[in-house]
Design a protein around this motif. Sequence first.
Motif, PDB file in Angstrom:
ATOM      1  N   ALA A 179      -2.671   8.560  10.036  1.00 37.91           N
ATOM      2  CA  ALA A 179      -1.957   9.458   9.334  1.00 37.91           C
ATOM      3  C   ALA A 179      -1.546  11.336   9.644  1.00 37.91           C
ATOM      4  O   ALA A 179      -1.082  11.594   9.407  1.00 37.91           O
ATOM      5  CB  ALA A 179      -2.669   9.453   7.498  1.00 37.91           C
ATOM      6  N   ALA A 239       3.495  10.882  -3.916  1.00 39.57           N
ATOM      7  CA  ALA A 239       3.693  11.068  -3.127  1.00 39.57           C
ATOM      8  C   ALA A 239       5.175  12.568  -3.668  1.00 39.57           C
ATOM      9  O   ALA A 239       5.299  13.491  -3.623  1.00 39.57           O
ATOM     10  CB  ALA A 239       4.595  10.847  -1.657  1.00 39.57           C
ATOM     11  N   TYR A 259       1.605   5.373  -2.113  1.00 41.52           N
ATOM     12  CA  TYR A 259       1.197   6.460  -1.328  1.00 41.52           C
ATOM     13  C   TYR A 259       3.272   7.069  -1.742  1.00 41.52           C
ATOM     14  O   TYR A 259       2.837   8.033  -1.832  1.00 41.52           O
ATOM     15  CB  TYR A 259       1.415   6.620   0.186  1.00 41.52           C
ATOM     16  N   VAL A 300      -5.936   8.545  -0.734  1.00 43.93           N
ATOM     17  CA  VAL A 300      -4.239   8.262  -1.338  1.00 43.93           C
ATOM     18  C   VAL A 300      -3.718   9.341  -1.516  1.00 43.93           C
ATOM     19  O   VAL A 300      -3.035   9.795  -0.849  1.00 43.93           O
ATOM     20  CB  VAL A 300      -4.196   8.366  -2.769  1.00 43.93           C
ATOM     21  N   GLU A 306       0.715   3.168   9.074  1.00 42.67           N
ATOM     22  CA  GLU A 306      -1.268   2.598   9.302  1.00 42.67           C
ATOM     23  C   GLU A 306      -1.247   0.990   9.559  1.00 42.67           C
ATOM     24  O   GLU A 306      -2.508   0.790   9.873  1.00 42.67           O
ATOM     25  CB  GLU A 306      -1.537   3.707   7.946  1.00 42.67           C
ATOM     26  N   GLY A 316       6.258   7.534   2.007  1.00 47.68           N
ATOM     27  CA  GLY A 316       5.663   6.434   1.567  1.00 47.68           C
ATOM     28  C   GLY A 316       5.463   5.806   2.272  1.00 47.68           C
ATOM     29  O   GLY A 316       3.856   5.028   2.683  1.00 47.68           O
ATOM     30  N   TYR A 322      -2.704  10.225   2.401  1.00 47.83           N
ATOM     31  CA  TYR A 322      -1.822   9.254   2.704  1.00 47.83           C
ATOM     32  C   TYR A 322      -0.382   9.490   2.307  1.00 47.83           C
ATOM     33  O   TYR A 322       0.821   9.832   2.760  1.00 47.83           O
ATOM     34  CB  TYR A 322      -1.605   8.218   2.574  1.00 47.83           C
ATOM     35  N   ALA A 323      -0.324  10.427   0.843  1.00 46.84           N
ATOM     36  CA  ALA A 323       0.538  10.837  -0.470  1.00 46.84           C
ATOM     37  C   ALA A 323       1.343  11.748   0.611  1.00 46.84           C
ATOM     38  O   ALA A 323       2.036  11.717   0.448  1.00 46.84           O
ATOM     39  CB  ALA A 323       0.340  10.581  -1.105  1.00 46.84           C
ATOM     40  N   THR A 333       0.425  -1.062   0.011  1.00 48.99           N
ATOM     41  CA  THR A 333      -0.275  -0.127   0.020  1.00 48.99           C
ATOM     42  C   THR A 333       1.073   1.840   0.613  1.00 48.99           C
ATOM     43  O   THR A 333       0.125   2.243  -0.476  1.00 48.99           O
ATOM     44  CB  THR A 333      -1.077   0.132   1.091  1.00 48.99           C
ATOM     45  N   GLY A 334       2.510   1.378   0.863  1.00 40.43           N
ATOM     46  CA  GLY A 334       3.219   2.418   0.647  1.00 40.43           C
ATOM     47  C   GLY A 334       3.596   2.479  -0.559  1.00 40.43           C
ATOM     48  O   GLY A 334       3.443   4.203  -0.455  1.00 40.43           O
ATOM     49  N   GLY A 379       3.458  11.080   3.727  1.00 41.51           N
ATOM     50  CA  GLY A 379       4.139  10.795   3.327  1.00 41.51           C
ATOM     51  C   GLY A 379       5.139  11.266   2.952  1.00 41.51           C
ATOM     52  O   GLY A 379       6.742  11.461   3.307  1.00 41.51           O
ATOM     53  N   GLY A 410       2.852   3.719   4.639  1.00 40.16           N
ATOM     54  CA  GLY A 410       1.733   2.369   4.559  1.00 40.16           C
ATOM     55  C   GLY A 410       2.345   1.216   5.856  1.00 40.16           C
ATOM     56  O   GLY A 410       0.735   0.770   6.446  1.00 40.16           O
TER      57      GLY A 410
END
Lengths: 401, 292
Positions: B268, B22, B18, B221, B251, B244, B224-225, B14-15, B228, B248
């Motif tokens: 986040a 990012a 991001y 997204v 989180e 990023g 979270y980006a 998932t990271g 990151g 992920g």
Amino acid sequence: MISRRTLLGTAGLAAAAVPPARAHAAEMPGVTDKSIKIGNTNPHSGPASAYGAIANAEAAFFKMVNDQGGIGGRMIEYISRDDAYSPPKTVEQTRRLVEQDGVAFILNGLGTACQTAVRPYMNARKVPQLFVATGADKWGDPAHFPWTMGWQPSYRTEAAIYGKYVLRERPQAKIGVLYQNDDFGKDYLIGLKDGLGDAYAKMVVKEVSYETTDPTIDSQAVSLQAAGADTLVTAATPKWAAQMIRKVADLNWKPLHFISNVSLSVGSVIRPAGVEKAVGVITAAYGKDNTDPQWANDRGMAQWRAFMAKYMPGADINDANHVYAYGVATTLVQVLKQCGNDLSRGNIMKQAASLKDLEIPTLLPGIRVTTSATNFHPIRAMQLQRWNGKAWELFGAVIAV
Amino acid sequence: MVGLLHQTLSGLATGGVYASLALALVMVHRSTHHLNFAQGEMATFSTYIALMLIQAGLPYWVAFALTVVIAFALGVAVERLLMQRMARASPLAVVGVVIGLLLLFNGLSGWLFGFTIKQFPSPFEGNGGGGAFGGMVSDHEVGMTAVTIAVLIAMSLFFRMTKLGLAMRAAALNPESSRLLGIRVGATLAAGWGVAAGLGAIAGMMVAPIVFLDPNMMAGVLLYAFAGALLGGIDNPAGAVAGGFAVGVIENLGGAYLVGTELKLTLALVIIATVLVVRPAGLFGHVTVRRV
């Protein structure tokens, strides 16, 4: 004697004839000797505008009713106003319908948030808010909101059916639940508790939520798998249901997978997730699927098709919204017929709560509409169906709660 | 223990999502000194264009390249037509305009392409690979991480080694002096927006196969980006990518073991706030000292 009585009766009627016409207008708002005015709010614009098809089909249905002579000689005047799926607009449009257009009642207003926003108003003014078009459980609460009634099986009913099925077929199951962290998702938790009863604490090994801001639910899927669940209930809207179906397949995890009825769309869930990856997924249904060839020769669906051909030529006959609208409108016609000549708001509500085993042509065989003074959930039974890689396949008997 | 490992791997996957966005955020900040809130929506819009090209029958990588070019043009157009006029406006006005852009592109995507989710093809799937680590990380996620790192290296080289890259940095940092040195500041700023939009398009095309394509694909997204990018340092591409991935993992682990899934997003936001308070430049960012 008989003739005298008849005469007296007639004289009584004649004497009463003038004032009641006035009384009608006062006691039966929205109703004249020639017409019944019905209001509706629907998203005809904005992100949820696909649902606008429901209101269009209802308008067409009432045109058909009028062509056949109306109800008790009264023509139905159906006014659908656009609320763009936005609660503040629903309030504005509902007030306009009630106060300016002077409708008798509101039929099938759509959207949980939208209809929640107008529920206090409708109940304070004692205007029927009939057959609300959302699956939330709260519409069946006659003790607090006697002027509001739902129609389709609620999320809670659906989840109770999953619970009952699991309890019967897999009493040793370890159940994992993924739910959207709002009223919609939480109704499923409550329903599962209804269905599983005391076994809930033992059988449900993990409940995890997701937010609609979460980009993915991968972490939740991993948590549920790690908890040892062999049965999975995904109470999710299409995007996350599709992600969950795919992730479960990617993890090579093979639980008995139930997904919420709101996510049964082949186009927006099964196909994005992958038709192969979805094989074995189970959901519940209460209506006939208009794209399913098994209903090709069904009498009820033939009625619906004839209606579509004549009153909605050119409309998409694969759109399930049209079938839904047909079912709701058919139910309403029965309510109005039961009302007879007393179309006061009070009687409309009373008759809506007095439906007995009503068969609707578009509902699955064995599923009927029943209401009472304490039961404002008209449809409380569903049948399970499994995705076989090509279509949804009904199995087992109708399960009622 | 296995659960922890699985959560970490899934968090890295998932990271990667991001990290790719990012990186685009850092690029626009580096080349224009703006934070583009519409970055996500522009990326989504470009991804729809890519889907259209693919459905029209173009091979994936041709559509990919073409989309990046179109997105570049779109970015340049936005700068020339809109942002340029805002050059001397207050930062708040600029924020207002980019939020307007966000709404505009979001609405356009929905209006033109509909609101139902769509599947987006991945060039890395269907080669027979069953993913890495027993399905924890899909083939696509491996491929996406490779693309993100390739873009990162390319961008680092671009900003360090090429004249245009250096000019962009200079123009963003000190427009007055740059102008005196003969750099065409307006043109480089426009190019900066173009590059950022192109990177956004790449991120969109990489993210869409995972989260499915819909007009709001990037809304979650993007948050979270941002976390990151801020964690790693808003002016450091490598830092943003590392940030990023870190977000992920944090989180996932936080959601699974510490705060519960309900507070994942809050986590986040806490990261953003903490970084801004404790180390405003981010973990790997340059601390700027200004003489007053």
